[in-house]
Design a protein around this motif. Structure first.
Motif, PDB file in Angstrom:
ATOM      1  N   LYS A  60      42.053  31.595  27.141  1.00 29.41           N
ATOM      2  CA  LYS A  60      41.883  29.708  26.873  1.00 29.41           C
ATOM      3  C   LYS A  60      42.860  29.180  25.755  1.00 29.41           C
ATOM      4  O   LYS A  60      42.972  27.964  26.633  1.00 29.41           O
ATOM      5  CB  LYS A  60      40.559  29.502  26.118  1.00 29.41           C
ATOM      6  CG  LYS A  60      40.400  28.635  25.599  1.00 29.41           C
ATOM      7  CD  LYS A  60      39.809  28.075  27.087  1.00 29.41           C
ATOM      8  CE  LYS A  60      40.267  27.182  28.048  1.00 29.41           C
ATOM      9  NZ  LYS A  60      39.644  26.565  29.290  1.00 29.41           N
ATOM     10  N   PRO A 112      46.323  26.074  28.659  1.00 23.32           N
ATOM     11  CA  PRO A 112      44.639  25.981  29.049  1.00 23.32           C
ATOM     12  C   PRO A 112      44.495  25.093  30.411  1.00 23.32           C
ATOM     13  O   PRO A 112      44.339  25.439  31.488  1.00 23.32           O
ATOM     14  CB  PRO A 112      44.142  25.144  28.359  1.00 23.32           C
ATOM     15  CG  PRO A 112      45.358  24.646  27.301  1.00 23.32           C
ATOM     16  CD  PRO A 112      46.338  25.548  27.030  1.00 23.32           C
ATOM     17  N   ALA A 154      43.781  30.849  33.625  1.00 21.63           N
ATOM     18  CA  ALA A 154      42.638  30.241  32.071  1.00 21.63           C
ATOM     19  C   ALA A 154      41.227  30.521  32.458  1.00 21.63           C
ATOM     20  O   ALA A 154      41.434  30.217  32.687  1.00 21.63           O
ATOM     21  CB  ALA A 154      42.927  28.691  31.491  1.00 21.63           C
ATOM     22  N   LEU A 155      40.584  31.318  30.758  1.00 22.11           N
ATOM     23  CA  LEU A 155      39.452  31.393  31.092  1.00 22.11           C
ATOM     24  C   LEU A 155      38.738  29.997  31.075  1.00 22.11           C
ATOM     25  O   LEU A 155      39.154  28.838  30.386  1.00 22.11           O
ATOM     26  CB  LEU A 155      39.304  32.163  29.348  1.00 22.11           C
ATOM     27  CG  LEU A 155      37.838  32.113  28.989  1.00 22.11           C
ATOM     28  CD1 LEU A 155      37.730  33.680  28.688  1.00 22.11           C
ATOM     29  CD2 LEU A 155      37.308  31.074  28.252  1.00 22.11           C
ATOM     30  N   ASP A 156      37.184  30.053  31.797  1.00 22.03           N
ATOM     31  CA  ASP A 156      36.691  28.714  32.005  1.00 22.03           C
ATOM     32  C   ASP A 156      35.225  28.887  31.177  1.00 22.03           C
ATOM     33  O   ASP A 156      34.687  27.995  30.671  1.00 22.03           O
ATOM     34  CB  ASP A 156      36.661  28.422  32.841  1.00 22.03           C
ATOM     35  CG  ASP A 156      38.003  27.694  33.713  1.00 22.03           C
ATOM     36  OD1 ASP A 156      38.403  26.652  33.191  1.00 22.03           O
ATOM     37  OD2 ASP A 156      38.420  28.514  34.659  1.00 22.03           O
ATOM     38  N   SER A 157      35.042  30.311  30.921  1.00 20.70           N
ATOM     39  CA  SER A 157      33.428  30.156  30.832  1.00 20.70           C
ATOM     40  C   SER A 157      33.416  31.990  29.719  1.00 20.70           C
ATOM     41  O   SER A 157      33.463  32.983  30.823  1.00 20.70           O
ATOM     42  CB  SER A 157      33.075  30.667  31.877  1.00 20.70           C
ATOM     43  OG  SER A 157      31.516  30.670  31.723  1.00 20.70           O
ATOM     44  N   PHE A 199      39.244  29.722  17.447  1.00 18.69           N
ATOM     45  CA  PHE A 199      38.701  28.319  18.693  1.00 18.69           C
ATOM     46  C   PHE A 199      39.453  27.157  17.751  1.00 18.69           C
ATOM     47  O   PHE A 199      39.715  26.021  18.195  1.00 18.69           O
ATOM     48  CB  PHE A 199      37.628  28.051  19.550  1.00 18.69           C
ATOM     49  CG  PHE A 199      38.130  28.851  20.646  1.00 18.69           C
ATOM     50  CD1 PHE A 199      38.635  29.350  20.389  1.00 18.69           C
ATOM     51  CD2 PHE A 199      36.609  28.929  21.688  1.00 18.69           C
ATOM     52  CE1 PHE A 199      38.285  30.111  22.156  1.00 18.69           C
ATOM     53  CE2 PHE A 199      36.762  29.199  22.776  1.00 18.69           C
ATOM     54  CZ  PHE A 199      37.275  30.053  23.467  1.00 18.69           C
ATOM     55  N   VAL A 233      39.743  24.334  19.986  1.00 20.71           N
ATOM     56  CA  VAL A 233      38.736  23.974  21.436  1.00 20.71           C
ATOM     57  C   VAL A 233      37.043  23.012  21.570  1.00 20.71           C
ATOM     58  O   VAL A 233      36.513  23.794  20.338  1.00 20.71           O
ATOM     59  CB  VAL A 233      39.410  25.826  21.323  1.00 20.71           C
ATOM     60  CG1 VAL A 233      38.063  26.107  22.647  1.00 20.71           C
ATOM     61  CG2 VAL A 233      40.566  26.280  21.804  1.00 20.71           C
ATOM     62  N   CYS A 236      36.042  25.021  26.673  1.00 26.40           N
ATOM     63  CA  CYS A 236      34.627  26.001  27.579  1.00 26.40           C
ATOM     64  C   CYS A 236      33.732  26.049  27.408  1.00 26.40           C
ATOM     65  O   CYS A 236      33.456  25.804  26.734  1.00 26.40           O
ATOM     66  CB  CYS A 236      36.237  27.533  27.572  1.00 26.40           C
ATOM     67  SG  CYS A 236      35.146  28.122  25.894  1.00 26.40           S
ATOM     68  N   SER A 260      43.525  39.806  29.187  1.00 28.18           N
ATOM     69  CA  SER A 260      43.710  38.980  29.602  1.00 28.18           C
ATOM     70  C   SER A 260      44.036  38.139  30.647  1.00 28.18           C
ATOM     71  O   SER A 260      44.957  38.993  31.157  1.00 28.18           O
ATOM     72  CB  SER A 260      44.535  37.885  28.460  1.00 28.18           C
ATOM     73  OG  SER A 260      44.854  36.580  28.476  1.00 28.18           O
TER      74      SER A 260
END
Length: 419
Positions: free
Chosen positions: A248, A252, A257-260, A279, A284, A321, A372
């Motif tokens: 994340k 970003p 990149a991570l969303d969920s 975070f 975040v 996220c 990742s």
């Protein structure tokens, strides 16, 4: 110039001539050109940054695209190193794919050849200008670059550098061309079936949908990323927190990149406890479902809001996220099947059976266990660079790089045979 007079026809015609020019270059010459481009990038860092600043001054720093647009000395050095990596890759063209002699004596061979003229439409990413150009040169393709108006100054300068290098090698500078950013000219590119062999859109889902719906030239999509990480009940939770934080936070605004986050209900409390410090430091924002919201609230996590239905299946491209609690692997798989863009998906688990089930069941271009999703990248996969990440299943899937900028051609050699 009057609006009615605007056209990219001269550039389209130049691309046809340039296609013959690049076909005369051998792999050694193409590699030398790429190394010269890398040298030019490093030599002109200050000038590149000046042009990039002109673009940045026109964009709100809070815009999610700002980081994608921004160049720094370190980023330019990384781009130059990527160019050198591509220069070391073997020529994907001229490979013998099949050969046989028919009963009538005909020698029939199938070889890999360049696609021809590649049109790429993209947004706010001056690094894409270099990536596409060098991949096309190394694979013997001509490229027509249609970058967004946001990066006009950066792209103009970078393409100028490349064309200067091409000219210095005595070859056609129109092998790489930058098209005007005028929106009304996009349709001319999308319908230029006489000149362009393939169109590749790279950017938002809206851009990709527009190209797909309006193009007459064949399209290879590089899809938007809606990337999930599922935390299994057997996961090493400290490792899981580090993986999620990297996916994340590290950058970003990119598609991998991570969303969920999906987390098994059995490890919800401890996982949030381990993730929260990462975070908090990076600020975040978490859009949490009802069950996870209460746990984040108990951690005194401030940057928190309730998730709406539309927050799942959304590509954030920012330090935001969504999070959902699931009851086991099957529920996680159902959620991913519903909301995934088929880009990159991850499971963090210590259970070999659950890992295998996830990896085999998830329909995505790249699936991960205990790593990742930020690694979905042409350079990281050892491909030198990429034009984008294809989420399609035809021709190319995953990082769309040098090896896929080719097609097939049959060569038939006879000695007077007739049918």
């Amino acid at each position: 110039m009057d609006k009615m007079e605007k056209t990219i026809l001269p550039q389209l015609e130049n691309s046809r001539t340039a296609k013959r020019a690049i076909s005369k270059l051998n792999i050694s010459q193409k590699s030398q050109i790429l190394n010269a481009i890398a040298d030019a990038l490093l030599k002109n860092i200050e000038e590149i940054l000046i042009e990039n600043k002109k673009d940045l001054e026109r964009m709100d720093p809070q815009d999610a695209k700002y980081d994608r647009l921004k160049l720094t000395k370190a980023r330019i050095e990384d781009i130059a190193e990527s160019v050198r990596s591509v220069s070391k890759l073997e020529d994907p063209t001229g490979k013998m794919l099949n050969t046989k002699i028919l009963p009538n004596g005909l020698l029939v061979e199938k070889k890999s050849v360049a696609l021809g003229v590649v049109g790429v439409i993209y947004e706010s990413r001056p690094n894409v200008t270099i990536d596409v150009a060098v991949l096309c040169i190394q694979s013997g393709n001509v490229c027509l670059l249609r970058g967004g108006s946001d990066a006009w100054y950066s792209n103009t300068y970078l393409v100028g550098l490349i064309q200067d290098v091409l000219e210095s090698f005595g070859t056609d500078p129109n092998i790489v061309q930058l098209l005007p950013a005028d929106r009304e000219l996009v349709a001319e590119l999308l319908t230029a079936v006489k000149y362009v062999d393939i169109i590749i859109p790279r950017g938002s889902q809206g851009l990709i949908d527009f190209v797909r719906e309006n193009a007459k030239v064949p399209v290879i999509e590089t899809g938007a990323g809606v990337c999930h990480t599922y935390i299994d009940h057997t996961a090493d939770l400290q490792q899981a927190a580090k993986i999620v934080a990297n996916a994340k936070i590290s950058r970003p605004s990119v598609c991998n990149a991570l969303d969920s986050i999906l987390v098994d209900k059995e490890v919800l409390d401890e996982f949030v406890q381990r993730l929260a410090p990462y975070f908090e430091d990076a600020e975040v924002k978490v859009l949490a479902d009802e069950k996870s919201y209460a746990v984040w609230k108990n951690q005194n996590f401030k940057n928190l809001d309730n998730a709406e239905q539309d927050d799942f299946g959304r590509e954030f491209l920012d330090l935001i996220c969504s999070m959902k609690v699931v009851n086991g692997l099957d529920e996680a798989l159902d959620h991913i099947a519903k909301y995934s863009s088929k880009h990159s998906e991850c499971i963090v688990s210590s259970d070999a059976e659950n890992i295998a089930n996830f990896m085999n069941s998830v329909d995505a271009a790249a699936v991960y266990s205990n790593a990742s999703t930020r690694f979905t990248d042409g350079g990281e996969f050892g491909l030198g660079a990429e034009i984008g990440i294809s989420t399609q299943k035809l021709h190319a899937r995953g990082p769309f790089a040098l090896e896929k900028l080719v097609t097939e051609k049959w060569f038939v050699t006879g000695d007077g045979q007739i049918r």
